[in-house]
Design a protein around this motif. Structure first.
Motif, PDB file in Angstrom:
ATOM      1  N   LEU A  39      12.392   0.207 -13.728  1.00  0.00           N
ATOM      2  CA  LEU A  39      11.158   0.134 -12.956  1.00  0.00           C
ATOM      3  C   LEU A  39      10.934   1.495 -12.313  1.00  0.00           C
ATOM      4  CD1 LEU A  39       8.904  -1.764 -11.846  1.00  0.00           C
ATOM      5  CD2 LEU A  39      10.381  -2.167  -9.868  1.00  0.00           C
ATOM      6  N   ALA A  40       9.743   2.074 -12.485  1.00  0.00           N
ATOM      7  CA  ALA A  40       9.413   3.387 -11.921  1.00  0.00           C
ATOM      8  C   ALA A  40       8.250   3.239 -10.961  1.00  0.00           C
ATOM      9  CB  ALA A  40       9.065   4.375 -13.032  1.00  0.00           C
ATOM     10  N   LEU A  41       8.429   3.760  -9.750  1.00  0.00           N
ATOM     11  CA  LEU A  41       7.412   3.645  -8.712  1.00  0.00           C
ATOM     12  C   LEU A  41       7.186   4.994  -8.028  1.00  0.00           C
ATOM     13  CD1 LEU A  41       8.732   0.395  -6.953  1.00  0.00           C
ATOM     14  CD2 LEU A  41       6.912   0.514  -8.674  1.00  0.00           C
ATOM     15  N   ASP A  42       5.941   5.376  -7.825  1.00  0.00           N
ATOM     16  CA  ASP A  42       5.591   6.489  -6.950  1.00  0.00           C
ATOM     17  C   ASP A  42       5.232   5.912  -5.593  1.00  0.00           C
ATOM     18  OD1 ASP A  42       6.029   8.512  -8.714  1.00  0.00           O
ATOM     19  OD2 ASP A  42       3.936   8.871  -9.213  1.00  0.00           O
ATOM     20  N   PHE A  43       5.739   6.546  -4.510  1.00  0.00           N
ATOM     21  CA  PHE A  43       5.430   6.003  -3.183  1.00  0.00           C
ATOM     22  C   PHE A  43       5.260   7.128  -2.175  1.00  0.00           C
ATOM     23  CE2 PHE A  43       9.989   6.470  -3.155  1.00  0.00           C
ATOM     24  CZ  PHE A  43      10.344   6.765  -1.849  1.00  0.00           C
ATOM     25  N   ASP A  52      13.078   0.557   2.867  1.00  0.00           N
ATOM     26  CA  ASP A  52      12.260  -0.660   2.843  1.00  0.00           C
ATOM     27  C   ASP A  52      11.832  -1.000   1.419  1.00  0.00           C
ATOM     28  OD1 ASP A  52      12.483  -0.761   5.579  1.00  0.00           O
ATOM     29  OD2 ASP A  52      10.580   0.284   5.939  1.00  0.00           O
ATOM     30  N   LEU A  53      11.499   0.035   0.620  1.00  0.00           N
ATOM     31  CA  LEU A  53      11.095  -0.213  -0.759  1.00  0.00           C
ATOM     32  C   LEU A  53      12.265  -0.729  -1.584  1.00  0.00           C
ATOM     33  CD1 LEU A  53       8.846  -0.075  -2.829  1.00  0.00           C
ATOM     34  CD2 LEU A  53       9.414   2.325  -3.224  1.00  0.00           C
ATOM     35  N   GLU A  99       0.837  -1.198   0.000  1.00  0.00           N
ATOM     36  CA  GLU A  99       0.000   0.000   0.000  1.00  0.00           C
ATOM     37  C   GLU A  99       0.873   1.250   0.000  1.00  0.00           C
ATOM     38  OE1 GLU A  99      -2.853   0.154   3.076  1.00  0.00           O
ATOM     39  OE2 GLU A  99      -3.844  -1.728   2.533  1.00  0.00           O
ATOM     40  N   GLY A 100       0.421   2.248  -0.753  1.00  0.00           N
ATOM     41  CA  GLY A 100       1.165   3.496  -0.840  1.00  0.00           C
ATOM     42  C   GLY A 100       2.176   3.520  -1.955  1.00  0.00           C
ATOM     43  N   VAL A 101       2.218   2.455  -2.802  1.00  0.00           N
ATOM     44  CA  VAL A 101       3.171   2.388  -3.912  1.00  0.00           C
ATOM     45  C   VAL A 101       2.396   2.174  -5.208  1.00  0.00           C
ATOM     46  CG1 VAL A 101       5.193   1.228  -4.884  1.00  0.00           C
ATOM     47  CG2 VAL A 101       4.937   1.420  -2.405  1.00  0.00           C
ATOM     48  N   THR A 102       2.731   2.954  -6.241  1.00  0.00           N
ATOM     49  CA  THR A 102       2.084   2.842  -7.557  1.00  0.00           C
ATOM     50  C   THR A 102       3.148   2.656  -8.615  1.00  0.00           C
ATOM     51  OG1 THR A 102       0.315   4.339  -6.836  1.00  0.00           O
ATOM     52  CG2 THR A 102       0.546   3.973  -9.205  1.00  0.00           C
TER      53      THR A 102
END
Length: 342
Positions: free
Chosen positions: A287-291, A300-301, A275-278
């Motif tokens: 790999l691209a992530l919004d968090f 942790d991510l 949760e909290g990661v897109t």
């Protein structure tokens, strides 16, 4: 010249403008030429603006077009008189004690010049010396320092109209500071400048504040100026103060997310996102992530990325970049959340 504590106090400031309107159609247009039949409407530019600026600080005053920024600046400069409210700058009321007030402040308007267009820069400085009655020893000291710091020596003998925009803005800054004002008001000081000129002016403003303790009020649409200089941001919209805080506080409360870009030495791993990661569209081995850092910490991510696998052995993690939202994104999101209603 004598110094003073350049404290700005603004309480419940209100100002409206009455503007003529013209309905569509030729007949209505002709009727609008008659003063007795001309339609008017009232625009509320300021609706109870309140803030205080302490001496020796750099404050950014920002807002969309039509928010009321220029009206505030003109009132603080003594150009306009408000309808109601209390304003003091160093203990003086700007419009009521204008002669004393303007002798103790410096003002730079990015789209207007206080230097004489057809005179050489140095002649313009000499005229301002006489207007402000700057004592000769102080003038010589200030002029020498400003010419050296702002690199004006190469064009002091040129008429202002022959200067480039960057040269003119540096000369305008010097002109506003010849009388050593403890308060400097800047309205769009870097508008239209190239990157090297902007950096030079930002560095000068920062040093002026640190070395001389000059109080600086800056209004600009260039958010990088605000991020580089302002310790505090006052956001005005629809004639009201919408926010008043350090910029980092505004960022944290408006758009606190982060973006993680991870590069791998092979295909990116499959990953069950917490949760909290897109996950964002990405290509190749990226790999691209919004968090949201309030819900999952960056270490942790990254740990999840190094441990994640797929149908095959996980690809080694090659590089990781974490970025914050740009200042433009933060301000745009803030304006969206505080847009005036219909």
């Amino acid at each position: 010249m004598p110094s003073f504590p350049a404290r700005i106090v603004v309480e419940d400031l209100r100002k409206s403008y009455r503007v003529a309107t013209r309905p569509p159609g030729s007949r209505a247009g002709l009727a609008a030429w008659l003063p007795s039949r001309r339609p008017w409407r009232t625009i509320a530019a300021l609706r109870g603006v309140t803030f205080t600026i302490e001496p020796g600080t750099i404050t950014g005053l920002i807002g969309p077009n039509g928010a009321g920024k220029s009206t505030v600046i003109k009132i603080l400069s003594g150009i306009l008189r408000p309808e109601s409210g209390r304003v003091t700058v160093g203990g003086l009321v700007p419009w009521a004690q204008r002669l004393r007030h303007v002798g103790r402040i410096g003002v730079v308007f990015g789209q207007r010049s206080q230097l004489w267009w057809d005179l050489p820069v140095d002649d313009g400085f000499a005229l301002l010396r006489d207007i402000y009655r700057v004592p000769p020893p102080l003038y010589r000291t200030r002029r020498t320092r400003l010419v050296e710091t702002l690199r004006l020596a190469d064009f002091l003998d040129q008429p202002v109209r022959q200067l480039s925009l960057g040269q003119r803005m540096r000369a305008e800054l010097a002109a506003a500071l010849l009388h050593a004002p403890p308060l400097l008001i800047l309205d769009e000081p870097t508008i239209g400048l190239d990157a090297p000129s902007k950096l030079a002016i930002r560095a000068f403003i920062r040093d002026l504040n640190r070395q001389d303790g000059t109080t600086i009020l800056l209004t600009t649409h260039d958010m990088h100026d605000i991020e580089a200089l302002a310790e505090r941001v006052i956001v005005i919209g629809d004639g009201r103060v919408l926010a008043d805080s350090p910029f980092e506080t505004l960022r944290a409360t408006t758009l606190s997310g982060r973006r993680l870009i991870a590069s791998f030495d092979g295909p990116p791993p499959t990953l069950a996102l917490p949760e909290g990661v897109t996950r964002l569209p990405a290509t190749g081995q990226t790999l691209a992530l919004d968090f949201d850092p309030a819900r999952i910490a960056a270490p942790d991510l990254i740990g999840l990325l190094t441990q994640a696998g797929g149908s095959a052995a996980p690809s080694p993690l090659a590089d990781v970049t974490i970025t914050r939202p740009s200042i433009e994104d933060v301000i745009s999101r803030f304006y969206e959340h505080h847009a005036p209603g219909p």
